[in-house]
Design a protein around this motif. Structure first.
Motif, PDB file in Angstrom:
ATOM      1  N   LEU A   1      10.200  16.626   7.643  1.00 40.42           N
ATOM      2  CA  LEU A   1       9.229  17.149   6.680  1.00 40.42           C
ATOM      3  C   LEU A   1       9.246  16.368   5.378  1.00 40.42           C
ATOM      4  O   LEU A   1       8.207  16.153   4.755  1.00 40.42           O
ATOM      5  N   LEU A   2      10.428  15.955   4.975  1.00 36.48           N
ATOM      6  CA  LEU A   2      10.528  15.246   3.701  1.00 36.48           C
ATOM      7  C   LEU A   2      10.161  13.772   3.821  1.00 36.48           C
ATOM      8  O   LEU A   2       9.997  13.087   2.822  1.00 36.48           O
TER       9      LEU A   2
ATOM     10  N   VAL B   1       0.564  17.537  12.667  1.00 37.16           N
ATOM     11  CA  VAL B   1       0.049  16.736  11.572  1.00 37.16           C
ATOM     12  C   VAL B   1      -0.431  15.409  12.123  1.00 37.16           C
ATOM     13  O   VAL B   1       0.234  14.799  12.950  1.00 37.16           O
ATOM     14  N   HIS B   2      -1.583  14.964  11.652  1.00 37.64           N
ATOM     15  CA  HIS B   2      -2.058  13.675  12.135  1.00 37.64           C
ATOM     16  C   HIS B   2      -1.524  12.552  11.283  1.00 37.64           C
ATOM     17  O   HIS B   2      -1.320  12.701  10.081  1.00 37.64           O
ATOM     18  N   VAL B   3      -1.303  11.456  11.930  1.00 38.35           N
ATOM     19  CA  VAL B   3      -0.690  10.331  11.246  1.00 38.35           C
ATOM     20  C   VAL B   3      -1.514   9.941  10.022  1.00 38.35           C
ATOM     21  O   VAL B   3      -0.981   9.669   8.959  1.00 38.35           O
TER      22      VAL B   3
ATOM     23  N   ARG C   1      -1.127  12.277   7.228  1.00 35.28           N
ATOM     24  CA  ARG C   1       0.260  12.226   6.815  1.00 35.28           C
ATOM     25  C   ARG C   1       0.483  11.091   5.817  1.00 35.28           C
ATOM     26  O   ARG C   1       1.244  11.204   4.863  1.00 35.28           O
ATOM     27  N   SER C   2      -0.207   9.983   6.074  1.00 38.27           N
ATOM     28  CA  SER C   2       0.107   8.814   5.272  1.00 38.27           C
ATOM     29  C   SER C   2      -0.484   8.914   3.866  1.00 38.27           C
ATOM     30  O   SER C   2      -0.049   8.213   2.976  1.00 38.27           O
TER      31      SER C   2
ATOM     32  N   PHE D   1      -1.268  12.095   1.878  1.00 43.76           N
ATOM     33  CA  PHE D   1      -0.562  13.103   1.095  1.00 43.76           C
ATOM     34  C   PHE D   1       0.448  13.806   1.981  1.00 43.76           C
ATOM     35  O   PHE D   1       0.370  13.739   3.193  1.00 43.76           O
ATOM     36  N   GLY D   2       1.358  14.505   1.360  1.00 44.19           N
ATOM     37  CA  GLY D   2       2.235  15.355   2.127  1.00 44.19           C
ATOM     38  C   GLY D   2       1.452  16.540   2.650  1.00 44.19           C
ATOM     39  O   GLY D   2       0.371  16.866   2.148  1.00 44.19           O
ATOM     40  N   THR D   3       1.979  17.178   3.668  1.00 42.31           N
ATOM     41  CA  THR D   3       1.311  18.344   4.211  1.00 42.31           C
ATOM     42  C   THR D   3       1.768  19.588   3.459  1.00 42.31           C
ATOM     43  O   THR D   3       2.815  19.572   2.807  1.00 42.31           O
TER      44      THR D   3
ATOM     45  N   MET E   1       4.691  20.838  12.728  1.00 44.28           N
ATOM     46  CA  MET E   1       4.520  19.392  12.777  1.00 44.28           C
ATOM     47  C   MET E   1       3.172  18.980  13.347  1.00 44.28           C
ATOM     48  O   MET E   1       2.993  17.869  13.805  1.00 44.28           O
TER      49      MET E   1
ATOM     50  N   ALA F   1       3.087  22.133   4.754  1.00 42.22           N
ATOM     51  CA  ALA F   1       4.414  22.469   5.296  1.00 42.22           C
ATOM     52  C   ALA F   1       5.489  21.649   4.609  1.00 42.22           C
ATOM     53  O   ALA F   1       6.579  22.150   4.321  1.00 42.22           O
ATOM     54  N   GLY F   2       5.161  20.408   4.341  1.00 39.32           N
ATOM     55  CA  GLY F   2       6.117  19.545   3.668  1.00 39.32           C
ATOM     56  C   GLY F   2       6.467  20.073   2.294  1.00 39.32           C
ATOM     57  O   GLY F   2       7.643  20.159   1.920  1.00 39.32           O
ATOM     58  N   TYR F   3       5.422  20.461   1.546  1.00 43.36           N
ATOM     59  CA  TYR F   3       5.673  20.972   0.201  1.00 43.36           C
ATOM     60  C   TYR F   3       6.418  22.299   0.247  1.00 43.36           C
ATOM     61  O   TYR F   3       7.266  22.588  -0.592  1.00 43.36           O
TER      62      TYR F   3
ATOM     63  N   LEU G   1      13.372  14.851  -5.219  1.00 47.32           N
ATOM     64  CA  LEU G   1      13.694  15.811  -4.173  1.00 47.32           C
ATOM     65  C   LEU G   1      14.953  15.399  -3.428  1.00 47.32           C
ATOM     66  O   LEU G   1      15.857  16.198  -3.195  1.00 47.32           O
TER      67      LEU G   1
ATOM     68  N   ILE H   1      13.853  24.186  -0.109  1.00 51.35           N
ATOM     69  CA  ILE H   1      15.157  23.532  -0.176  1.00 51.35           C
ATOM     70  C   ILE H   1      15.585  23.339  -1.624  1.00 51.35           C
ATOM     71  O   ILE H   1      16.755  23.480  -1.974  1.00 51.35           O
TER      72      ILE H   1
ATOM     73  N   GLN I   1       7.553  12.380   4.228  1.00 52.73           N
ATOM     74  CA  GLN I   1       6.122  12.226   4.017  1.00 52.73           C
ATOM     75  C   GLN I   1       5.940  11.741   2.599  1.00 52.73           C
ATOM     76  O   GLN I   1       6.874  11.751   1.811  1.00 52.73           O
ATOM     77  N   ARG I   2       4.708  11.367   2.290  1.00 50.57           N
ATOM     78  CA  ARG I   2       4.493  10.908   0.918  1.00 50.57           C
ATOM     79  C   ARG I   2       4.353  12.095  -0.006  1.00 50.57           C
ATOM     80  O   ARG I   2       3.280  12.386  -0.512  1.00 50.57           O
ATOM     81  N   LEU I   3       5.438  12.817  -0.167  1.00 50.64           N
ATOM     82  CA  LEU I   3       5.407  13.944  -1.088  1.00 50.64           C
ATOM     83  C   LEU I   3       5.528  13.403  -2.504  1.00 50.64           C
ATOM     84  O   LEU I   3       6.200  12.414  -2.741  1.00 50.64           O
TER      85      LEU I   3
ATOM     86  N   ALA J   1       8.539  23.291   2.585  1.00 48.43           N
ATOM     87  CA  ALA J   1       9.937  22.986   2.883  1.00 48.43           C
ATOM     88  C   ALA J   1      10.629  22.436   1.650  1.00 48.43           C
ATOM     89  O   ALA J   1      11.770  22.806   1.342  1.00 48.43           O
ATOM     90  N   ALA J   2       9.924  21.582   0.929  1.00 52.59           N
ATOM     91  CA  ALA J   2      10.507  20.996  -0.278  1.00 52.59           C
ATOM     92  C   ALA J   2      10.831  22.079  -1.291  1.00 52.59           C
ATOM     93  O   ALA J   2      11.935  22.119  -1.850  1.00 52.59           O
TER      94      ALA J   2
END
Lengths: 325, 279
Positions: A118-119, B3-5, B8-9, B11-13, B1, B15-17, A129, B23, A121-123, B19-20
């Motif tokens: 998950l991390l 998510v399309h490539v 993905r490339s 912005f973050g998804t 997951m 779900a990514g944010y 982070l 955590i 990615q281009r967050l 999870a970020a």
């Protein structure tokens, strides 16, 4: 002691050095030997004195019944080993370590992989982070233990937060209930060490070329298939090293447990390492404690050997430990 | 997951944010609990453990900063960590040089011997090490902690330095020899300066390991004036267990050096760990 040093030190200046890559005169080779002694000697002496000698001395003590003071005279052979291996407390300590090992593999590994994916990615703020996730890893286990000791007090921070979130039923006697304490400790361990796994795996993921993912996508693979069939296998070496480090670390768990519970209540969270320190320094059973140390070392060594032989071999042609760090 | 490539490339998804955020929360909240708790009174903490400071109380932090204890622990930790690091890196780099750029019989055996140390942490050596240090008269002595720590840091140091030193081209050594340098001169004037990145990494690792150590100082020191920070924190916690606010302030202050050091050296620590693991 001196014996160890000299036997170890002898090959530094071999009687007939093998031909060096470039021919050197006889005079240089004497000089080379001197240089080698000078370069390698101090490190070897320090290492022999404080790492190798204790291993040997532990094996020696383990054959005696000894309180740590006075002369060693009560030779008991292998009694300490049979006592330790058949003792219920040591056996439960061993199983506690095994439980931590298994939980780490079953919980921490998937969690680390998931978070890393998950991390990866281009967050925005990914660098920050990564640093935040890694921060607990640089705190000492002592500080970690004290933090969580205070947070987990009955009616303390964790309990109040759970109640406020409507999860009051989950509240436990985190460190006082023998059925719960080991899992509480595992959660704290996870808090401290998860960042290490995530950072390690992120580094591994960044080594997977974007083209590989794109090629898989072009061939009609779904993102999940790409991850499972392409990315995860490429992460294999990183995962295998993580497993190795995690198992060795879990088998040697000490500081956190000692500060938070001293292995209690009623030995419910004793690990092999707390068991050995407890017997050595609290009960003055130095011979017995040394036997336990030898057993733990053998367990770690066997694991390392087998893991190297059957798992890591495909990743590296060097010694198992070449990869550890 | 799912998510399309392509997406993905850019912005973050979500779900990514998510999870970020999760955590970061789980990581940071305990640290904030400690730091903010130090600004409250024990009565306030007991009444509302998850509350915020209000009014802010400076007494806890002040009490610790003006007491000698904290600074003493800090100084002891620093002294021991510096000695352990200098010894480990100093001796480790000469040994790494010998094991990487000399050909001699038994070289690989020596290397394997050092790597064996990676499997044998201080914890297992505790009992014999304690007896040994007592016989050497090193109990209650900073060297009693620093020397074993340096010895236990040698394996990692050598494991990281050897491949690094080995990768420096032989032509450089030949050129140095042509210019009249001895082998040791080459080591000192050329190899060491070229190895600075790896030397920083191993220094950071040795320093952090020593700084965070708990068991060895616990065994070696009985006298509280000799305590290191981790030992001090644990002892302080059990001594003042009824004064939670003070313990929190003490713990918060003792986190600062490690976290500050981490912020300064994050790239080195992370790079060193991931790099060394990759071999």
């Amino acid at each position: 002691m001196t014996e160890t040093t000299t036997t170890v030190g002898r090959p530094v200046a071999p009687p007939a050095p093998p031909a060096p890559p470039r021919p050197r005169t006889r005079r240089t080779s004497t000089r080379t030997r001197l240089e080698l002694v000078l370069l390698l000697g101090p490190a070897l002496v320090l290492f022999a004195l404080f790492v190798l000698a204790p291993i040997g001395i532990a094996a020696f003590y383990s054959l005696y019944r000894w309180n740590g003071f006075g002369p060693l005279q009560d030779f008991v052979g292998l009694t300490n080993y049979t006592d330790a291996l058949s003792g219920p407390v040591f056996q439960s300590a061993f199983w506690h370590n095994v439980i931590i090992v298994v939980l780490s593999l079953v919980v921490q590994l998937p969690l680390s992989i998931g978070l890393a994916l998950l991390l990866n990615q281009r967050l925005r703020g990914r660098a920050v982070l990564r640093a935040v996730v890694f921060a607990p890893y640089v705190l000492s286990e002592a500080v970690t233990a004290v933090i969580w000791l205070l947070m987990l007090q009955p009616g303390g921070f964790v309990d109040r937060v759970l109640v406020a979130a409507g999860l009051g039923d989950l509240v436990q006697q985190w460190l006082a209930d023998p059925d719960v304490v080991l899992y509480t400790l595992f959660a704290v361990i996870t808090w401290k060490y998860i960042g290490f796994g995530v950072v390690l795996l992120l580094a591994g993921l960044q080594a997977v070329p974007v083209e590989v993912r794109e090629a898989a996508a072009l061939d009609g693979a779904s993102p999940w298939q790409t991850t499972r069939l392409v990315v995860l296998p490429l992460l294999g070496p990183t995962i295998r090293i993580w497993i190795f480090l995690s198992v060795i670390g879990s088998l040697q768990l000490f500081d956190l447990v000692w500060i938070m519970t001293l292995g209690g209540p009623a030995n419910a969270s004793t690990t092999m390492a707390t068991y050995l320190v407890d017997h050595g320094f609290k009960r003055y059973e130095f011979g017995y404690g040394s036997a336990v140390a030898v057993v733990v070392f053998v367990v770690c060594f066997l694991f390392a050997l087998l893991y190297q032989r059957y798992v890591l071999r495909r990743d590296t042609e060097g010694a198992v430990t070449r990869m550890v760090g | 997951m799912a998510v399309h490539v392509s997406s993905r490339s850019r912005f973050g998804t979500p779900a990514g944010y998510l999870a970020a955020a999760l955590i970061v929360g789980v990581t940071v909240v305990p640290l904030l609990f400690v730091a903010l708790g130090g600004f409250r009174t024990t009565a306030q903490i007991n009444a509302a453990p998850a509350g915020l400071p209000g009014p802010w109380v400076w007494d806890n932090y002040r009490a610790i900063l003006v007491s000698e204890t904290f600074w003493q622990f800090l100084g002891n930790s620093a002294l021991i960590a510096v000695i352990a690091t200098v010894l480990a890196v100093g001796l480790g780099s000469t040994a790494g040089f010998a094991l990487s750029r000399y050909d001699f019989r038994g070289r690989e055996a020596f290397y394997t011997l050092f790597t064996l140390g990676l499997l044998f942490p201080v914890g297992l050596a505790a009992l014999p090490l304690y007896q040994w240090l007592r016989q050497l008269g090193l109990l209650e002595n900073p060297l009693g902690v620093a020397l074993p720590q340096a010895a236990f840091s040698l394996p990692v140091t050598i494991v990281i330095l050897r491949p690094f030193m080995r990768a420096i081209p032989i032509e450089m050594e030949d050129a140095a020899v042509l210019d009249g340098a001895s082998r040791l001169g080459f080591f000192w004037r050329i190899l060491l300066p070229l190895s600075v990145p790896a030397l920083i990494t191993v220094s950071v690792l040795a320093f952090v390991t020593s700084w965070n150590a708990y068991l060895l100082p616990l065994l070696v020191f009985n006298d509280a004036t000799n305590f290191t920070l981790p030992l001090g924190v644990a002892t302080f916690q059990s001594q003042y267990s009824q004064d939670t606010a003070l313990v929190l302030a003490f713990t918060a202050l003792s986190m600062i050096p490690a976290l500050a050091f981490f912020v300064l050296a994050e790239r080195r620590i992370v790079g060193g760990l991931t790099g060394s693991v990759k071999g």
